[in-house]
Design a protein around this motif. Structure first.
Motif, short mmCIF file in Angstrom:
data_model
loop_
_atom_site.label_atom_id
_atom_site.label_comp_id
_atom_site.label_asym_id
_atom_site.label_seq_id
_atom_site.Cartn_x
_atom_site.Cartn_y
_atom_site.Cartn_z
N ILE A 106 0.83 -1.20 0.00
CA ILE A 106 0.00 0.00 0.00
C ILE A 106 0.86 1.25 0.00
O ILE A 106 1.83 1.34 0.76
N GLY A 107 0.51 2.20 -0.85
CA GLY A 107 1.12 3.52 -0.80
C GLY A 107 2.44 3.68 -1.52
O GLY A 107 3.09 4.71 -1.38
N ARG A 108 2.86 2.67 -2.29
CA ARG A 108 4.15 2.78 -2.97
C ARG A 108 4.03 2.71 -4.49
O ARG A 108 5.02 2.47 -5.18
N ASP A 109 2.83 2.92 -5.01
CA ASP A 109 2.64 2.84 -6.46
C ASP A 109 3.49 3.86 -7.21
O ASP A 109 4.11 3.53 -8.23
N ALA A 110 3.52 5.10 -6.70
CA ALA A 110 4.28 6.15 -7.38
C ALA A 110 5.77 5.85 -7.31
O ALA A 110 6.50 6.03 -8.31
N VAL A 140 11.54 1.47 6.28
CA VAL A 140 10.67 2.35 5.49
C VAL A 140 10.08 1.64 4.27
O VAL A 140 9.11 2.10 3.69
N GLY A 141 10.69 0.51 3.88
CA GLY A 141 10.13 -0.26 2.76
C GLY A 141 11.02 -0.38 1.55
O GLY A 141 10.55 -0.66 0.44
N PRO A 265 2.82 8.64 3.62
CA PRO A 265 1.96 9.72 4.11
C PRO A 265 1.07 9.23 5.24
O PRO A 265 0.73 8.05 5.33
N GLU A 266 0.67 10.16 6.10
CA GLU A 266 -0.11 9.79 7.28
C GLU A 266 -1.44 9.14 6.90
O GLU A 266 -1.86 8.16 7.53
N CYS A 269 -0.93 5.55 6.06
CA CYS A 269 -0.69 4.73 7.26
C CYS A 269 -2.01 4.40 7.96
O CYS A 269 -2.24 3.26 8.38
N TRP A 270 -2.89 5.40 8.08
CA TRP A 270 -4.18 5.16 8.73
C TRP A 270 -5.02 4.18 7.90
O TRP A 270 -5.71 3.31 8.45
N ALA A 271 -4.96 4.32 6.59
CA ALA A 271 -5.73 3.42 5.72
C ALA A 271 -5.22 1.97 5.88
O ALA A 271 -6.02 1.03 5.90
N TYR A 272 -3.91 1.85 6.02
CA TYR A 272 -3.34 0.51 6.21
C TYR A 272 -3.78 -0.09 7.54
O TYR A 272 -4.16 -1.26 7.62
N LEU A 273 -3.75 0.71 8.61
CA LEU A 273 -4.18 0.23 9.92
C LEU A 273 -5.66 -0.18 9.93
O LEU A 273 -6.04 -1.17 10.55
#
Length: 276
Positions: A106-110, A140-141, A265-266, A269-273
């Motif tokens: 999640i969150g690393r497409d770009a 950090v991934g 981005p914050e 992170c919330w979406a992942y949680l």
């Protein structure tokens, strides 16, 4: 946070010990300078010295209290102690592999798109291949991002592809053997660096390869030169992705630029949680 508190306590203990050592030294000097050592020793116990002793006692009691609190917190957090002495065993992160460890990223497409763009371009450095350092904080991934790129169908034309976890021990022979084994999917029993690198060179000569060197720590340019020498035989357009936490390491393997991987981005992170 617990380790930070423990480190702060250690610093305070050092300060108190330094202060105590200074007082002892001062009294020793005063005693040596006196013709009547015993009388001078007792005369040094002035009210201010007594106050200093009381202050020292207060400080040591405070240190003891804080240490007891940390011990209680350690138990509450179920932290485990590592055996000391010559048999100390330190925890090491398991070697990474190219096999995905999570069902989705999640969150690393770009970030993935940018790295893929760099991999698929025709830019070269250090001969026939181009090095792409991915730099970022631990956790950090970086490895996950490199794994996503490695397994993407867009890099299917790279043949061979190899994945090697380097870690803090930059042993050229070990890493060269690991690259060879990743390419050939067979065990390398050779023990001589020259023989290993000759075989590795033969396997990649004229081929457009993609190599991942994960978790690189060494900034030794000579070791990097020794490792990359057989890789120069690859075809133009070959790529090496290096993941590291250090910009100095990135500068060692690639002088022009590196890809700085930032924090998520914050909102991501919330979406992942929420999805857990």
């Amino acid at each position: 946070m617990w380790l930070d508190d423990l480190q702060d306590l250690a610093y305070d203990v050092e300060d108190i010990l330094d202060e105590y050592a200074t007082q002892v030294l001062e009294r020793e000097l005063m005693t040596k300078q006196s013709t009547n050592r015993i009388a001078d020793y007792f005369s040094s116990w002035t009210p201010s010295a007594l106050i200093s002793q009381a202050d020292m006692k207060s400080k040591t009691e405070e240190i003891t209290r804080r240490l007891e609190d940390l011990c209680e917190e350690k138990n509450d957090l179920t932290l485990k102690e590592i055996a000391g002495g010559s048999s100390t065993v330190t925890w090491q992160r398991p070697p990474s592999t190219c096999v995905p460890t999570e069902p989705a990223v999640i969150g690393r497409d770009a970030d993935k798109a940018k790295i893929l763009e760099m991999v698929l371009c025709n830019k070269q450095s250090g001969g026939s291949f181009h090095v792409i350092p991915i730099v970022g904080l631990g956790g950090v991934g970086k490895t996950t991002l490199a794994r996503e790129v490695y397994n993407d169908k867009a890099v299917a034309d790279f043949n061979p592809r190899a994945w090697t976890c380097v870690s803090d021990d930059f042993d050229v022979l070990r890493i060269s053997k690991a690259i060879f084994e990743s390419i050939t999917a067979s065990t390398c029993t050779l023990t001589n660096l020259n023989e290993v690198q000759v075989q590795l060179k033969n396997k990649i000569t004229g081929k457009k390869f993609l190599l991942i060197l994960d978790d690189v720590w060494s900034k030794d340019y000579d070791l990097w030169e020794a490792l990359k020498s057989p890789l120069l035989a690859g075809a133009p357009g070959s790529k090496i992705i290096v993941t590291t936490h250090s910009k100095d390491v990135a500068s060692t393997v690639e002088l022009e630029a590196c890809y700085n991987l930032g924090l998520l981005p914050e909102d991501v992170c919330w979406a992942y949680l929420r999805s857990m």
